[in-house]
Design an enzyme around this catalytic site. Sequence first.
Site, mmCIF file in Angstrom:
data_model
loop_
_atom_site.group_PDB
_atom_site.id
_atom_site.type_symbol
_atom_site.label_atom_id
_atom_site.label_comp_id
_atom_site.label_asym_id
_atom_site.label_seq_id
_atom_site.Cartn_x
_atom_site.Cartn_y
_atom_site.Cartn_z
ATOM 1 N N ARG A 153 0.829 -1.202 0.000
ATOM 2 C CA ARG A 153 0.000 0.000 0.000
ATOM 3 C C ARG A 153 0.867 1.257 0.000
ATOM 4 N NH1 ARG A 153 -3.324 -2.564 4.957
ATOM 5 N NH2 ARG A 153 -1.336 -1.975 5.863
ATOM 6 N N SER A 173 -6.533 -1.018 -0.156
ATOM 7 C CA SER A 173 -6.814 -2.218 0.632
ATOM 8 C C SER A 173 -5.973 -3.350 0.069
ATOM 9 C CB SER A 173 -8.303 -2.568 0.556
ATOM 10 O OG SER A 173 -8.551 -3.842 1.135
ATOM 11 N N GLY A 174 -5.222 -4.003 0.921
ATOM 12 C CA GLY A 174 -4.419 -5.137 0.474
ATOM 13 C C GLY A 174 -5.235 -6.415 0.476
ATOM 14 N N LYS A 227 -9.580 6.133 5.254
ATOM 15 C CA LYS A 227 -8.348 5.445 5.666
ATOM 16 C C LYS A 227 -7.878 6.091 6.951
ATOM 17 C CE LYS A 227 -5.081 2.400 4.904
ATOM 18 N NZ LYS A 227 -4.977 1.240 4.034
ATOM 19 N N SER A 276 -10.693 1.528 6.117
ATOM 20 C CA SER A 276 -9.448 0.758 6.104
ATOM 21 C C SER A 276 -8.471 1.409 7.068
ATOM 22 C CB SER A 276 -8.837 0.717 4.698
ATOM 23 O OG SER A 276 -9.652 -0.014 3.812
ATOM 24 N N ARG A 309 -12.669 -11.977 2.192
ATOM 25 C CA ARG A 309 -12.467 -11.252 0.940
ATOM 26 C C ARG A 309 -12.602 -12.190 -0.257
ATOM 27 N NH1 ARG A 309 -8.155 -8.313 3.893
ATOM 28 N NH2 ARG A 309 -6.632 -9.777 3.040
#
Length: 384
Positions: free
Chosen positions: A58, A89-90, A168, A238, A335
Amino acid sequence: MMTSEADVQAKVYRLSMAHPGDLSALAELLATGELAAQEIVAVIGKTEGNGGVNDFTRGYFTDRLMHLLSGYLNETPEALARKLPCILSGGTEGVLSPHYTVLCRSAAKAGTSESNPALAIGAACSVDMPFDLVGTRDHAVMVAQTVRAAMADAGLTDPGDLHFVQVKVPCLTSGRIADLRAAGRAVPAPNAAVSMARARAAGALGVALATGEITEAQLDDAAFLADFDLYSTCASISSGVEVLCNEVIVLGMSAAWSGPLRIAHRAMEDAIDLPSVQGVFQDLGFGPGAQVCAAERARLKAIFVKCEPDQSGQIHGARHTMLNDTDIDPQRHIRGAVGGLVAGVAGETRIFVSGGAEHQGPYGGGLIAVIAEAGDPQTEGAVA
């Protein structure tokens, strides 16, 4: 920001990446003049990292982005990073594809006379977050203030016009925790993982405070990660080590904006809430089929999803094992699962699917928001 009806319009570019530092698609748009750097309001993306505290993909992407834009905007990368939100977002588990969405606004075309509401975009960044306040009531209040600033940037006055608020927030690391203890200051979380969760909770309840979904009287440290009856229906939060301030992006609908883009959103009651996923596409005028047909997919400009493993350990009365798997983090499970569900309906894998949905949508569920070009007026649902 708005001075007259339909004086501005949104543009959205969803761009693929070959690796976490790949900005070649954006570089080409800038070089050819298709997109002016001054038009970029914010960036939201998915990188192929792990999504955890040590997901440095990121920060790598953000650094590359700011260096690219600095050459066009005559500002240092450091200065740009403090005012241009780049929220990443990872984790691209399963069929999810690494990509980033560039959100822009430009002057409306001459002769615009549209009266229908169109996609509106706003952004704002707070001052740097004191680490002893991360994940606390004070953090939520700061987020609420920044959401209101982002709404003003978009010319939005009614929270009911909001469809998606991406935030964020910073989190604590072991080093930051050690520094707080050495200075004799409050430590709001015992470790980095808990800090990320509490920071997301503060972000979500801050959005809910700004939109009027909760009151200041309900905002209490003890409610964080405990009272899940308190939540926002449009927040996506996030948390990461790569930011020091609270970055906020708001997406809504406004008659002061023009252009073909629309946004709709729905809450997801659980991880397999297919009716809500299909419903949000139907709200935007897509056909009722099981999957968006190939001919209509070009209308899709961005898909944003928030999801969370149900903490009860069950979905529709059957046991799930996401919370007890010591090999794969629960957020990676969810996810992949929800990403597959949404991709199956959209016929598209470039989907922003972020885990950690504490106080973001119903408990054990989440939300989905979709940006698309306007469909057939006779079939398009009311999304204003």
